[in-house]
Design a protein around this motif. Structure first.
Motif: not given
Length: 337
Positions: A262-278
């Motif tokens: 998102v913009g200048d921010r890059v990363g890794y995360g997980v999706v759980d159902g309709d939820h997301i965290a990066v």
């Protein structure tokens, strides 16, 4: 005997960076900090008298560093698909007094068999596989170093180093590093090709192989990420530690793993159902999540704790394996649990 670390430091001191990169460091489009190049040259372990093939000429500075390392009894062949970079580098090398560098325009994947065998092969650009041509043009016991994607996701690249034994890669190891996707004839792929969804207005992307062929699902999740405003700090994490965590997540391969930006921010995360965290890899380790009580946020924190409990393994400690592929080999991180 001069150790590799001392030799690389001496080469960096000897090469005039301004001569190759200009006073603003932007004489060519793609440049890598000298310290990063030096770190990778230490992995390559170039010694006096060696013959080296370089793929990706860039500003020409890395070829000059290699020329310093091989000395007057060694030689460097530097290839680039862009003839303008080759012409520019050739002039700069002659002006700097390097007589042991040959600058050649052509498709780097093909290498230069007429100059082979090489003791070392290094690429500053990312192919889709370990090319059979590079292995075939490396002398028995020679070393190859180049970036390679470790998963079918954006920003999954690491440097893979190996020794050539009996015509195939052996003793593979991974190292931190990422370079641009390789330009081949009729193939101008970029990392954007690995994104399952993109939002040009928000300058955001979401990338994961499990989202392939599911554009609506990918778009919904990306929209959720873009609208998320939670920034949850993680104590004790910063670059380059976050890069080691990124590679461990790829090896861990938890369900719902995604790469995002998102913009200048890059990363890794997980999706759980309709939820997301990066979690950010760059520029910091803050987490973007859809809600404070998001199950995806809890899973991501649990994964970070799992990594901590495992001793915060670094990229170099992750096992990697190869499998034959068309015109070469695929390299993958062995899954950790």
């Amino acid at each position: 005997m001069i150790h590799a670390h001392d030799a690389v430091d001496a080469a960096v001191e000897a090469v005039d960076e301004v001569h190759y990169r200009g006073r603003d460091g932007r004489a060519v489009v793609h440049t890598t900090p000298a310290g990063v190049i030096a770190r990778h040259l230490r992995v390559l372990d170039v010694r006096p008298g060696m013959r080296v093939l370089e793929i990706g000429t860039g500003s020409g500075m890395s070829a000059a560093l290699l020329a310093e390392l091989v000395g007057p009894d060694g030689s460097v062949v530097s290839m680039d698909i862009r003839g303008s970079l080759i012409e520019r580098a050739d002039v700069l090398h002659r002006e700097a007094g390097y007589a042991n560098i040959a600058s050649i325009s052509g498709d780097g994947i093909s290498g230069v068999p007429e100059y082979a065998p090489f003791d070392r092969v290094v690429a500053w650009t990312t192919p889709d596989r370990i090319p059979r041509t590079w292995v075939g043009q490396t002398a028995e016991g020679g070393r190859v170093l180049h970036p390679l994607a470790m998963a079918s996701m954006t920003y999954s690249t690491a440097m893979v180093s190996f020794v050539v034994e009996e015509g195939r890669p052996a003793h593979l190891s991974l190292h931190r590093g990422a370079y641009v996707r390789m330009a081949e004839p009729d193939n101008e792929r970029s990392e954007a090709d690995d994104a399952a969804a993109r939002d040009t207005e928000a300058d955001a992307y979401l990338s994961a192989p499990w989202l392939s062929g599911r554009p609506e699902r990918a778009a919904e999740l990306l929209g959720t990420l873009v609208r998320s405003s939670l920034h949850d700090a993680v104590d004790g994490l910063d670059w380059p530690v976050t890069d080691h965590l990124r590679m461990w997540l790829i090896a861990r391969s938890p369900e719902g793993l995604v790469s995002a930006g998102v913009g200048d921010r890059v990363g890794y995360g997980v999706v759980d159902g309709d939820h997301i965290a990066v979690m950010g890899v760059l520029p910091d380790a803050r987490i973007i999540a859809d809600a404070p009580d998001s199950p995806a946020l809890k899973r991501l924190h649990d994964l970070v704790e799992e990594w901590n409990q495992a001793g915060s393994p670094e990229t170099e400690s992750l096992p990697v394996d190869t499998a034959p592929a068309e015109d070469g080999w695929r390299a993958t991180i062995c899954r950790v649990s």
